[in-house]
Design a protein around this motif. Structure first.
Motif, PDB file in Angstrom:
ATOM      1  N   THR A 186     -30.052  25.903  97.416  1.00 19.00           N
ATOM      2  CA  THR A 186     -30.105  26.758  96.233  1.00 19.00           C
ATOM      3  C   THR A 186     -30.318  28.198  96.677  1.00 19.00           C
ATOM      4  O   THR A 186     -30.798  28.462  97.784  1.00 19.00           O
ATOM      5  N   SER A 187     -29.973  29.141  95.819  1.00 20.20           N
ATOM      6  CA  SER A 187     -30.237  30.554  96.096  1.00 20.20           C
ATOM      7  C   SER A 187     -30.719  31.208  94.811  1.00 20.20           C
ATOM      8  O   SER A 187     -30.389  30.771  93.708  1.00 20.20           O
ATOM      9  N   ALA A 188     -31.522  32.242  94.971  1.00 18.09           N
ATOM     10  CA  ALA A 188     -32.101  32.934  93.817  1.00 18.09           C
ATOM     11  C   ALA A 188     -32.084  34.433  94.070  1.00 18.09           C
ATOM     12  O   ALA A 188     -32.101  34.898  95.217  1.00 18.09           O
ATOM     13  N   TRP A 189     -32.043  35.179  92.977  1.00 20.54           N
ATOM     14  CA  TRP A 189     -32.071  36.642  93.071  1.00 20.54           C
ATOM     15  C   TRP A 189     -33.476  37.112  93.432  1.00 20.54           C
ATOM     16  O   TRP A 189     -34.471  36.614  92.905  1.00 20.54           O
ATOM     17  N   GLY A 190     -33.537  38.084  94.329  1.00 19.50           N
ATOM     18  CA  GLY A 190     -34.813  38.651  94.723  1.00 19.50           C
ATOM     19  C   GLY A 190     -35.191  39.844  93.854  1.00 19.50           C
ATOM     20  O   GLY A 190     -34.536  40.158  92.852  1.00 19.50           O
ATOM     21  N   ALA A 191     -36.268  40.505  94.256  1.00 17.90           N
ATOM     22  CA  ALA A 191     -36.722  41.687  93.524  1.00 17.90           C
ATOM     23  C   ALA A 191     -35.754  42.844  93.749  1.00 17.90           C
ATOM     24  O   ALA A 191     -35.284  43.059  94.875  1.00 17.90           O
ATOM     25  N   PRO A 192     -35.409  43.602  92.700  1.00 24.99           N
ATOM     26  CA  PRO A 192     -34.524  44.761  92.874  1.00 24.99           C
ATOM     27  C   PRO A 192     -35.117  45.757  93.868  1.00 24.99           C
ATOM     28  O   PRO A 192     -36.312  46.054  93.821  1.00 24.99           O
ATOM     29  N   GLU A 193     -34.283  46.255  94.761  1.00 23.97           N
ATOM     30  CA  GLU A 193     -34.707  47.224  95.765  1.00 23.97           C
ATOM     31  C   GLU A 193     -34.101  48.586  95.415  1.00 23.97           C
ATOM     32  O   GLU A 193     -32.884  48.765  95.491  1.00 23.97           O
ATOM     33  N   PRO A 194     -34.909  49.560  95.048  1.00 26.53           N
ATOM     34  CA  PRO A 194     -34.375  50.853  94.596  1.00 26.53           C
ATOM     35  C   PRO A 194     -33.754  51.652  95.732  1.00 26.53           C
ATOM     36  O   PRO A 194     -34.153  51.538  96.901  1.00 26.53           O
ATOM     37  N   ASP A 195     -32.774  52.461  95.392  1.00 28.53           N
ATOM     38  CA  ASP A 195     -32.208  53.437  96.319  1.00 28.53           C
ATOM     39  C   ASP A 195     -33.341  54.365  96.768  1.00 28.53           C
ATOM     40  O   ASP A 195     -34.095  54.883  95.935  1.00 28.53           O
ATOM     41  N   PRO A 196     -33.497  54.584  98.075  1.00 25.68           N
ATOM     42  CA  PRO A 196     -34.581  55.468  98.538  1.00 25.68           C
ATOM     43  C   PRO A 196     -34.526  56.871  97.943  1.00 25.68           C
ATOM     44  O   PRO A 196     -35.548  57.575  97.931  1.00 25.68           O
ATOM     45  N   LEU A 197     -33.353  57.285  97.450  1.00 26.92           N
ATOM     46  CA  LEU A 197     -33.229  58.629  96.894  1.00 26.92           C
ATOM     47  C   LEU A 197     -33.572  58.697  95.409  1.00 26.92           C
ATOM     48  O   LEU A 197     -33.522  59.770  94.809  1.00 26.92           O
ATOM     49  N   LEU A 198     -33.905  57.554  94.800  1.00 23.71           N
ATOM     50  CA  LEU A 198     -34.297  57.566  93.390  1.00 23.71           C
ATOM     51  C   LEU A 198     -35.652  58.242  93.212  1.00 23.71           C
ATOM     52  O   LEU A 198     -36.515  58.200  94.102  1.00 23.71           O
ATOM     53  N   ALA A 199     -35.845  58.800  92.024  1.00 20.68           N
ATOM     54  CA  ALA A 199     -37.177  59.287  91.663  1.00 20.68           C
ATOM     55  C   ALA A 199     -38.128  58.093  91.638  1.00 20.68           C
ATOM     56  O   ALA A 199     -37.758  57.010  91.158  1.00 20.68           O
ATOM     57  N   PRO A 200     -39.342  58.236  92.155  1.00 16.85           N
ATOM     58  CA  PRO A 200     -40.254  57.090  92.284  1.00 16.85           C
ATOM     59  C   PRO A 200     -40.635  56.449  90.958  1.00 16.85           C
ATOM     60  O   PRO A 200     -41.046  55.289  90.932  1.00 16.85           O
ATOM     61  N   ASP A 201     -40.523  57.181  89.855  1.00 23.82           N
ATOM     62  CA  ASP A 201     -40.929  56.625  88.555  1.00 23.82           C
ATOM     63  C   ASP A 201     -39.754  56.034  87.779  1.00 23.82           C
ATOM     64  O   ASP A 201     -39.901  55.661  86.621  1.00 23.82           O
ATOM     65  N   LEU A 202     -38.582  55.908  88.427  1.00 23.15           N
ATOM     66  CA  LEU A 202     -37.406  55.363  87.745  1.00 23.15           C
ATOM     67  C   LEU A 202     -37.317  53.869  88.045  1.00 23.15           C
ATOM     68  O   LEU A 202     -36.964  53.462  89.160  1.00 23.15           O
ATOM     69  N   ALA A 203     -37.660  53.063  87.048  1.00 22.15           N
ATOM     70  CA  ALA A 203     -37.694  51.607  87.229  1.00 22.15           C
ATOM     71  C   ALA A 203     -36.323  50.994  86.979  1.00 22.15           C
ATOM     72  O   ALA A 203     -35.471  51.578  86.296  1.00 22.15           O
ATOM     73  N   ALA A 204     -36.119  49.812  87.519  1.00 24.32           N
ATOM     74  CA  ALA A 204     -34.877  49.080  87.283  1.00 24.32           C
ATOM     75  C   ALA A 204     -34.766  48.732  85.804  1.00 24.32           C
ATOM     76  O   ALA A 204     -35.762  48.359  85.174  1.00 24.32           O
ATOM     77  N   PRO A 205     -33.573  48.857  85.225  1.00 24.27           N
ATOM     78  CA  PRO A 205     -33.401  48.498  83.812  1.00 24.27           C
ATOM     79  C   PRO A 205     -33.638  47.008  83.587  1.00 24.27           C
ATOM     80  O   PRO A 205     -33.544  46.201  84.521  1.00 24.27           O
ATOM     81  N   ALA A 206     -33.899  46.650  82.360  1.00 26.68           N
ATOM     82  CA  ALA A 206     -34.292  45.276  82.041  1.00 26.68           C
ATOM     83  C   ALA A 206     -33.221  44.265  82.419  1.00 26.68           C
ATOM     84  O   ALA A 206     -33.536  43.164  82.880  1.00 26.68           O
ATOM     85  N   HIS A 207     -31.934  44.624  82.233  1.00 30.64           N
ATOM     86  CA  HIS A 207     -30.891  43.641  82.503  1.00 30.64           C
ATOM     87  C   HIS A 207     -30.783  43.302  83.985  1.00 30.64           C
ATOM     88  O   HIS A 207     -30.231  42.266  84.343  1.00 30.64           O
ATOM     89  N   ILE A 208     -31.319  44.157  84.850  1.00 28.22           N
ATOM     90  CA  ILE A 208     -31.354  43.873  86.278  1.00 28.22           C
ATOM     91  C   ILE A 208     -32.692  43.234  86.655  1.00 28.22           C
ATOM     92  O   ILE A 208     -32.731  42.223  87.368  1.00 28.22           O
ATOM     93  N   ALA A 209     -33.788  43.809  86.179  1.00 26.46           N
ATOM     94  CA  ALA A 209     -35.122  43.326  86.549  1.00 26.46           C
ATOM     95  C   ALA A 209     -35.347  41.876  86.144  1.00 26.46           C
ATOM     96  O   ALA A 209     -35.993  41.119  86.866  1.00 26.46           O
ATOM     97  N   ARG A 210     -34.797  41.471  84.994  1.00 27.51           N
ATOM     98  CA  ARG A 210     -35.069  40.109  84.524  1.00 27.51           C
ATOM     99  C   ARG A 210     -34.351  39.028  85.331  1.00 27.51           C
ATOM    100  O   ARG A 210     -34.643  37.841  85.173  1.00 27.51           O
ATOM    101  N   ARG A 211     -33.449  39.416  86.228  1.00 30.48           N
ATOM    102  CA  ARG A 211     -32.772  38.411  87.054  1.00 30.48           C
ATOM    103  C   ARG A 211     -33.601  37.998  88.270  1.00 30.48           C
ATOM    104  O   ARG A 211     -33.293  37.010  88.919  1.00 30.48           O
ATOM    105  N   GLU A 212     -34.660  38.763  88.569  1.00 28.30           N
ATOM    106  CA  GLU A 212     -35.503  38.424  89.714  1.00 28.30           C
ATOM    107  C   GLU A 212     -36.039  37.001  89.561  1.00 28.30           C
ATOM    108  O   GLU A 212     -36.592  36.632  88.534  1.00 28.30           O
ATOM    109  N   GLY A 213     -35.853  36.202  90.596  1.00 29.59           N
ATOM    110  CA  GLY A 213     -36.357  34.835  90.594  1.00 29.59           C
ATOM    111  C   GLY A 213     -35.466  33.827  89.913  1.00 29.59           C
ATOM    112  O   GLY A 213     -35.715  32.619  89.997  1.00 29.59           O
ATOM    113  N   THR A 214     -34.405  34.279  89.248  1.00 26.35           N
ATOM    114  CA  THR A 214     -33.508  33.340  88.594  1.00 26.35           C
ATOM    115  C   THR A 214     -32.504  32.781  89.596  1.00 26.35           C
ATOM    116  O   THR A 214     -32.170  33.436  90.587  1.00 26.35           O
ATOM    117  N   ARG A 215     -32.032  31.597  89.327  1.00 27.14           N
ATOM    118  CA  ARG A 215     -31.131  30.926  90.259  1.00 27.14           C
ATOM    119  C   ARG A 215     -29.727  31.513  90.175  1.00 27.14           C
ATOM    120  O   ARG A 215     -29.241  31.831  89.089  1.00 27.14           O
TER     121      ARG A 215
END
Length: 221
Positions: free
Chosen positions: A190-219
């Motif tokens: 089986t394989s699962a999505w990991g935690a989103p890894e931000p681009d190092p050039l992003l502003a530190p307070d810019l979080a991943a949008p919900a449609h990406i963040a909610r896939r963490e841990g899903t198969r």
């Protein structure tokens, strides 16, 4: 147009080996395509075979693949074969001859069509984007005219497809090798999505949008 839920058979899609693993149910084809987002496009270029991994999207009737207008693998009007495969585990029998793989696979044959209508081209790219990451089309910047002009989109009918699925335990449990006293069974994969890894050039307070963040841990798959 309404399509039959049974896939038609042709010389290219008729199952001649391991017929028990073959399926003519269009729902199985749909499920295999929906579970992945990378296919392998097999073409002939300058008389030689070329197999290209690429992302895809689909609607009820056709599969979409895309790439640069300079790509020789995206020439239309010539036969191609597209494959999608998911490995679900190893089948470890008592004899190495009986080892195998639990899998789901689809092979799609046909002559692709180059999409030239601007509205269909944009819709095809939307489906391709949404197939890999639902919600991304409305979140990210959409293609510009220049980017669209630099992109080739091919549409391949899903009418000529071959589906095979293998599930379950080894096949030698009731044969002579069962007396060997060796362990046999399956090793699931089986394989699962990991935690989103931000681009190092992003502003530190810019979080991943919900449609990406909610896939963490899903198969996946």
């Amino acid at each position: 147009m309404t399509y039959s839920r049974r896939l038609p058979e042709s010389d290219l899609t008729r199952h001649s080996r391991l017929r028990e693993q073959g399926s003519l149910d269009r729902a199985d084809l749909d499920a295999i395509l929906d579970a992945g987002f990378v296919c392998h496009l097999g073409v002939i270029v300058d008389g030689r075979p070329l197999v290209v991994p690429t992302v895809y999207g689909r609607d009820e009737r056709q599969l979409y693949v895309h790439g640069s207008v300079a790509s020789r693998s995206l020439a239309a009007d010539s036969p191609v074969c597209v494959t999608v495969t998911h490995v679900d585990g190893l089948v470890l029998a008592r004899s190495v001859f009986e080892h195998g793989v639990n899998y789901r696979s689809a092979m799609i044959h046909g002559v692709p069509r180059k999409v030239t209508d601007p509205a269909e081209k944009l819709e095809g790219l939307r489906r391709l984007t949404e197939h890999a990451t639902p919600g991304q089309w409305d979140y990210a910047r959409r293609p510009s005219r220049k980017e669209l002009a630099a992109t080739t989109l091919l549409a391949l009918s899903l009418e000529e497809a071959s589906v095979k699925i293998r599930t379950g335990a080894p096949d030698d449990g009731d044969g002579p090798d069962a007396e060997l006293g060796l362990w046999a069974g399956t090793l699931p994969l089986t394989s699962a999505w990991g935690a989103p890894e931000p681009d190092p050039l992003l502003a530190p307070d810019l979080a991943a949008p919900a449609h990406i963040a909610r896939r963490e841990g899903t198969r996946h798959g």
